[in-house]
Design a protein around this motif. Structure first.
Motif, PDB file in Angstrom:
ATOM      1  N   ARG A  34       7.063  -5.115   1.366  1.00 34.44           N
ATOM      2  CA  ARG A  34       5.624  -5.154   1.010  1.00 34.44           C
ATOM      3  C   ARG A  34       4.803  -4.519   2.202  1.00 34.44           C
ATOM      4  O   ARG A  34       3.768  -4.184   2.131  1.00 34.44           O
ATOM      5  CB  ARG A  34       5.207  -6.752   1.207  1.00 34.44           C
ATOM      6  CG  ARG A  34       5.759  -7.589  -0.070  1.00 34.44           C
ATOM      7  CD  ARG A  34       5.955  -9.068   0.269  1.00 34.44           C
ATOM      8  NE  ARG A  34       4.419  -9.687   0.503  1.00 34.44           N
ATOM      9  CZ  ARG A  34       3.903 -10.264  -0.379  1.00 34.44           C
ATOM     10  NH1 ARG A  34       4.354 -10.436  -1.583  1.00 34.44           N
ATOM     11  NH2 ARG A  34       2.425 -10.855  -0.331  1.00 34.44           N
ATOM     12  N   GLN A  98       4.705  -0.388  -2.020  1.00 30.22           N
ATOM     13  CA  GLN A  98       4.009  -1.304  -1.361  1.00 30.22           C
ATOM     14  C   GLN A  98       2.986  -2.166  -2.144  1.00 30.22           C
ATOM     15  O   GLN A  98       2.865  -3.335  -2.079  1.00 30.22           O
ATOM     16  CB  GLN A  98       3.375  -0.856  -0.122  1.00 30.22           C
ATOM     17  CG  GLN A  98       2.666  -1.761   0.916  1.00 30.22           C
ATOM     18  CD  GLN A  98       1.729  -1.176   2.037  1.00 30.22           C
ATOM     19  OE1 GLN A  98       1.434   0.062   1.496  1.00 30.22           O
ATOM     20  NE2 GLN A  98       1.626  -1.563   2.679  1.00 30.22           N
ATOM     21  N   SER A 102       3.393  -6.084  -3.171  1.00 33.38           N
ATOM     22  CA  SER A 102       2.331  -6.725  -2.310  1.00 33.38           C
ATOM     23  C   SER A 102       1.604  -7.781  -3.376  1.00 33.38           C
ATOM     24  O   SER A 102       0.586  -8.677  -3.012  1.00 33.38           O
ATOM     25  CB  SER A 102       1.480  -5.932  -1.630  1.00 33.38           C
ATOM     26  OG  SER A 102       2.203  -5.558  -0.563  1.00 33.38           O
TER      27      SER A 102
END
Length: 209
Positions: A34, A98, A102
């Motif tokens: 993340r 990411q 996330s």
């Protein structure tokens, strides 16, 4: 799998996602990947290949003859462009990974396993995309040896059914490029307590580990 559904919600109210008689047993999120520099899976392979290719490419500069049709100066421009391209691609892959990881949240109830993915639709409206995998005694749940934490496969979708908020669904650069050719494995990616969650789901299906 016939017991997998995908739904879209305007907000993240869990009470609207769960049925009235459904009990939440576990919740989590990816434990790695993340952050921008937390490289995972096949993304790491691509990055290592780029880091190996760049110095090899530049080392060939001395092999170019001064009277060659492509001069060393011309080659320097070409090599520079390729290097910048590989660097930009690495940044893009890291940003995509990411972004996807996330926006994921995982839930296990007494009836199903859920993956919630927040993202924009084509009108740039924020939506919550939910993949629901009902517990099945016949589905081959499995732990996948991913690093640094295992992943848990909870279902299988046809690729065309994969949720696609703003062009990106549940996949990210850490997954194999062959993973979504015909079917798409639905997984809880990189969860530290994968073994416990696996055993929890197995207990819900009546299959004790």
């Amino acid at each position: 799998m016939p017991n997998i559904t995908t739904e879209t919600f305007h907000n993240g109210d869990l009470n609207k996602i769960l049925e009235t008689d459904e009990r939440l047993l576990w919740s989590g999120a990816p434990g790695y990947g993340r952050r921008f520099l937390e490289v995972v899976g096949h993304e790491r392979t691509i990055l290592i290949a780029a880091l190996f290719a760049i110095p090899v490419m530049w080392s060939s500069l001395v092999l170019i003859s001064p009277d060659a049709q492509l001069s060393r100066k011309d080659a320097t421009w070409v090599y520079g462009a390729v290097t910048l391209g590989l660097f930009a691609n690495s940044l893009f892959l890291a940003g995509q990974r990411q972004y996807v990881l996330s926006t994921l949240a995982y839930f296990v109830t007494d009836k199903r396993a859920l993956i919630c993915r927040r993202g924009w639709n084509w009108r740039f409206g924020v939506r919550l995309y939910v993949v629901s995998c009902k517990h099945s005694a016949t589905y081959p749940y499995s732990l996948i040896d991913t690093r640094p934490f295992p992943s848990l496969q909870i279902g299988t979708l046809l690729s065309v059914d994969q949720v696609q908020p703003f062009g990106w669904g549940l996949s990210h650069p850490g997954h194999s490029i062959l993973r979504h050719r015909t079917t798409s494995n639905v997984t809880f990616d990189y969860i530290p307590d994968a073994q416990d969650v696996f055993e929890l789901i197995q207990s819900m299906t009546g299959n004790q580990v």
